[in-house]
Design a protein around this motif. Sequence first.
Motif, PDB file in Angstrom:
ATOM      1  N   THR A 196       0.838  -1.212   0.000  1.00 23.19           N
ATOM      2  CA  THR A 196       0.000   0.000   0.000  1.00 23.19           C
ATOM      3  C   THR A 196       0.870   1.258   0.000  1.00 23.19           C
ATOM      4  N   GLN A 197       1.887   1.281   0.852  1.00 22.36           N
ATOM      5  CA  GLN A 197       2.776   2.462   0.925  1.00 22.36           C
ATOM      6  C   GLN A 197       3.517   2.682  -0.400  1.00 22.36           C
TER       7      GLN A 197
ATOM      8  N   LEU B  39       1.074   4.152  -2.969  1.00 25.54           N
ATOM      9  CA  LEU B  39       0.814   5.568  -2.684  1.00 25.54           C
ATOM     10  C   LEU B  39       1.989   6.469  -3.084  1.00 25.54           C
TER      11      LEU B  39
ATOM     12  N   LYS C 296      -7.041   5.441   2.231  1.00 29.25           N
ATOM     13  CA  LYS C 296      -6.030   6.492   2.027  1.00 29.25           C
ATOM     14  C   LYS C 296      -6.310   7.287   0.756  1.00 29.25           C
TER      15      LYS C 296
ATOM     16  N   GLU D 264      -7.146  -0.592   3.230  1.00 30.44           N
ATOM     17  CA  GLU D 264      -6.300   0.507   3.724  1.00 30.44           C
ATOM     18  C   GLU D 264      -5.956   1.463   2.579  1.00 30.44           C
TER      19      GLU D 264
ATOM     20  N   SER E  27      -9.112   9.631   1.332  1.00 29.97           N
ATOM     21  CA  SER E  27      -8.701  10.758   2.178  1.00 29.97           C
ATOM     22  C   SER E  27      -7.871  11.774   1.393  1.00 29.97           C
TER      23      SER E  27
END
Length: 191
Positions: free
Chosen positions: A29-30, A33, A62, A58, A65
């Motif tokens: 995920t990181q 992103l 993100k 998740e 958001s």
Amino acid sequence: MKKEFRKKVISDRNNQSYESLCKNSSIITQKVLALDCIKTAKNIMLYLDFNNEVKTDELIIKLLSLGKTVSSPITIKEEKKLIPSQIIDLKDGVKIGAYGIREPKPECSPEVEVKDIDVVIVPAVAYDKDCYRLGYGGGFYDRFIERLREDAITVGIAFDLQIFDSVPKEDHDAQLDYIITESQILTPNRF
């Protein structure tokens, strides 16, 4: 051959511990992103995870958001078609759909025009190092990818155990722009 290969990879994926699945999904995920194409995209489609795939909740939270328009596919089984539908509410706006996979509730989720999608994050059973994917056998995503704008970016996310030197493929199988795992980011040789 494809059938046996799929079966083995799914079995391997199912044999990883829940802790490992969550930890590696978070790392992936990181990395997603951090991609420039994600930072600049306004409209991103991705799957809702199923059966020990890389977890996507998740990532969806993100992206929402960050003000992105996020959609997931509603599967029309009879037509072998995916309808991108906006995720407004991950908790109450999702139901179990075709094949037991979570999908947006049509009444809560406006349809998204395929031409508006900037990035698609696709699931697969396995990938090869040239960014070809071996899907689940229905051809849903291969057909969907053909409908994207020419400049739309395709990203596969997977665990290291799903990456191989080669996977069984056919002429219609799509080559993706990126594959992201917990330890690497792959791009095809065409870049």
